[in-house]
Design a protein around this motif. Structure first.
Motif, PDB file in Angstrom:
ATOM      1  N   PHE A  95       7.499   7.059 -11.116  1.00 25.14           N
ATOM      2  CA  PHE A  95       7.519   7.646 -12.460  1.00 25.14           C
ATOM      3  C   PHE A  95       7.138   6.429 -13.486  1.00 25.14           C
ATOM      4  CE2 PHE A  95      10.665   9.931  -9.944  1.00 25.14           C
ATOM      5  CZ  PHE A  95      10.417  11.182 -10.425  1.00 25.14           C
ATOM      6  N   VAL A  96       6.779   7.045 -14.733  1.00 29.47           N
ATOM      7  CA  VAL A  96       6.416   6.214 -15.936  1.00 29.47           C
ATOM      8  C   VAL A  96       7.034   6.819 -16.975  1.00 29.47           C
ATOM      9  CG1 VAL A  96       4.158   6.954 -16.323  1.00 29.47           C
ATOM     10  CG2 VAL A  96       4.845   4.722 -17.421  1.00 29.47           C
ATOM     11  N   LEU A  97       7.864   5.883 -17.769  1.00 30.10           N
ATOM     12  CA  LEU A  97       8.577   6.757 -19.088  1.00 30.10           C
ATOM     13  C   LEU A  97       8.162   6.298 -20.407  1.00 30.10           C
ATOM     14  CD1 LEU A  97      10.462   7.146 -16.467  1.00 30.10           C
ATOM     15  CD2 LEU A  97      12.457   6.890 -17.916  1.00 30.10           C
ATOM     16  N   ASP A  98       8.026   7.119 -21.393  1.00 32.92           N
ATOM     17  CA  ASP A  98       7.612   6.822 -22.499  1.00 32.92           C
ATOM     18  C   ASP A  98       8.567   5.855 -23.383  1.00 32.92           C
ATOM     19  OD1 ASP A  98       9.421   8.201 -24.019  1.00 32.92           O
ATOM     20  OD2 ASP A  98       8.222   9.567 -24.985  1.00 32.92           O
ATOM     21  N   VAL A  99       8.060   5.291 -24.659  1.00 32.16           N
ATOM     22  CA  VAL A  99       8.944   4.239 -25.008  1.00 32.16           C
ATOM     23  C   VAL A  99      10.482   4.554 -25.580  1.00 32.16           C
ATOM     24  CG1 VAL A  99       6.905   3.045 -25.780  1.00 32.16           C
ATOM     25  CG2 VAL A  99       7.952   4.899 -27.437  1.00 32.16           C
ATOM     26  N   GLY A 102      13.967   4.507 -22.628  1.00 34.27           N
ATOM     27  CA  GLY A 102      14.665   3.069 -22.032  1.00 34.27           C
ATOM     28  C   GLY A 102      15.772   3.147 -21.354  1.00 34.27           C
ATOM     29  N   ALA A 103      16.769   3.866 -21.873  1.00 33.28           N
ATOM     30  CA  ALA A 103      18.116   3.934 -21.103  1.00 33.28           C
ATOM     31  C   ALA A 103      17.838   4.716 -19.668  1.00 33.28           C
ATOM     32  CB  ALA A 103      19.129   4.604 -22.127  1.00 33.28           C
ATOM     33  N   LEU A 104      17.277   5.716 -19.990  1.00 30.96           N
ATOM     34  CA  LEU A 104      17.106   6.450 -18.818  1.00 30.96           C
ATOM     35  C   LEU A 104      15.998   5.831 -17.693  1.00 30.96           C
ATOM     36  CD1 LEU A 104      16.888   9.375 -17.068  1.00 30.96           C
ATOM     37  CD2 LEU A 104      14.894   9.672 -18.385  1.00 30.96           C
ATOM     38  N   ALA A 105      15.244   4.834 -18.179  1.00 34.35           N
ATOM     39  CA  ALA A 105      14.511   3.971 -17.126  1.00 34.35           C
ATOM     40  C   ALA A 105      15.478   3.008 -16.238  1.00 34.35           C
ATOM     41  CB  ALA A 105      13.345   2.940 -18.148  1.00 34.35           C
ATOM     42  N   ARG A 106      16.279   2.503 -17.311  1.00 32.65           N
ATOM     43  CA  ARG A 106      17.221   1.508 -16.408  1.00 32.65           C
ATOM     44  C   ARG A 106      18.212   2.416 -15.604  1.00 32.65           C
ATOM     45  NH1 ARG A 106      17.171  -0.367 -21.890  1.00 32.65           N
ATOM     46  NH2 ARG A 106      19.042   0.771 -22.520  1.00 32.65           N
ATOM     47  N   ARG A 107      18.569   3.744 -15.700  1.00 32.06           N
ATOM     48  CA  ARG A 107      19.407   4.393 -14.795  1.00 32.06           C
ATOM     49  C   ARG A 107      18.654   4.652 -13.620  1.00 32.06           C
ATOM     50  NH1 ARG A 107      23.918   7.468 -17.421  1.00 32.06           N
ATOM     51  NH2 ARG A 107      24.674   6.123 -19.109  1.00 32.06           N
ATOM     52  N   MET A 108      17.556   5.034 -13.879  1.00 32.29           N
ATOM     53  CA  MET A 108      16.733   5.414 -12.702  1.00 32.29           C
ATOM     54  C   MET A 108      16.431   4.177 -11.561  1.00 32.29           C
ATOM     55  SD  MET A 108      13.686   8.084 -14.253  1.00 32.29           S
ATOM     56  CE  MET A 108      12.893   8.395 -12.847  1.00 32.29           C
TER      57      MET A 108
END
Length: 262
Positions: A95-99, A102-108
């Motif tokens: 995956f790539v997440l938009d700006v 960020g909190a979801l990116a850390r969870r993943m």
């Protein structure tokens, strides 16, 4: 034409149409110029095509390029959960997440899911990275999902990270390997001997902990510190979500690894 919008897609409709869509069994009336593609019509309602598995016109499955005759009855079909991946898609999914996620990116990353994220990435950069690396673009920006160049994207439902992670894991079949990725940079964590990094540790940490890991990409150190119970609870909640959804798998080997401080 009349468009019957299933409940799963009504959150994308303008507020004035949501109640009408729920109350009108025969669908809502929508103007049609006779020349636009059906895909364009559906997106004009606010529904990104990334959220649609197929389109039906008068009881027949049609492509999004189809131009329906006047008076047609249209039904967009929501994507299935778990969502089938297109041919040639990487497995496991990445995956790539938009700006804004960020909190979801850390969870993943905490769950060991390959997740690219930069807090300064522009929309064109996100689409380019998604296409070049075959990453699924996750966003709550419907305009970003409508970009024609994007190979695959998904709208993230929920305003809280715990709701968002449940939505993502309910939609995509992705193996979980908790405590194996760096929450800061997405690099792989590897065990490291305490003696090797003792000089980098605060005195209290050196006295209290013996098990450490280090990111092979950025060099950050991790250990099961004071806030580990909070992180462990997040991991347990995500595992429970995947069991309920019947989608993601957990890497059994990761369960035996010592939890690390993130």
């Amino acid at each position: 034409m009349r468009v019957h919008v299933p409940e799963e897609l009504r959150l994308f409709l303008p507020a004035r149409l949501r109640r009408r869509a729920a109350d009108a069994a025969e669908g809502v009336s929508w103007p049609y110029d006779g020349t636009s593609s059906l895909g364009h019509v559906v997106q004009s309602l606010g529904v990104p095509l990334t959220e649609v598995a197929g389109l039906w016109a008068d009881g027949v499955a049609v492509p999004d390029s189809y131009r329906p005759p006047d008076g047609s009855h249209i039904v967009p079909v929501p994507v299935a959960r778990p969502q089938p991946m297109p041919p040639g898609a990487p497995s496991p999914a990445r995956f790539v997440l938009d700006v804004h996620l960020g909190a979801l990116a850390r969870r993943m990353r905490l769950l060991g899911v390959d997740t690219a994220y930069r807090n300064d990435a522009t929309d064109p950069e996100l689409v380019r990275q998604a296409d070049e690396e075959r990453r699924i673009l996750l966003t709550q920006d419907r305009g970003l999902l409508r970009r024609r160049a994007l190979w695959l994207g998904a709208y993230v439902r929920g305003s809280r990270p715990e709701d968002q992670i449940g939505d993502v894991l309910g939609r995509f079949e992705v193996p979980l390997a908790p405590w194996t990725r760096c929450p800061a940079c997405n690099g792989i964590l590897a065990s490291v001997a305490k003696e090797e990094i003792a000089g980098q540790l605060p005195p209290g940490t050196r006295r209290m902990y013996d098990t450490f890991s280090r990111c092979t990409a950025c060099g950050r150190l991790y250990w099961a510190g004071a806030h580990h119970p909070t992180l462990a609870a997040r991991v347990d909640a995500a595992r429970a979500d995947t069991v309920r959804a019947g989608t993601a798998r957990v890497d059994d080997a990761s369960l035996a690894r010592e939890p690390r401080r993130a």
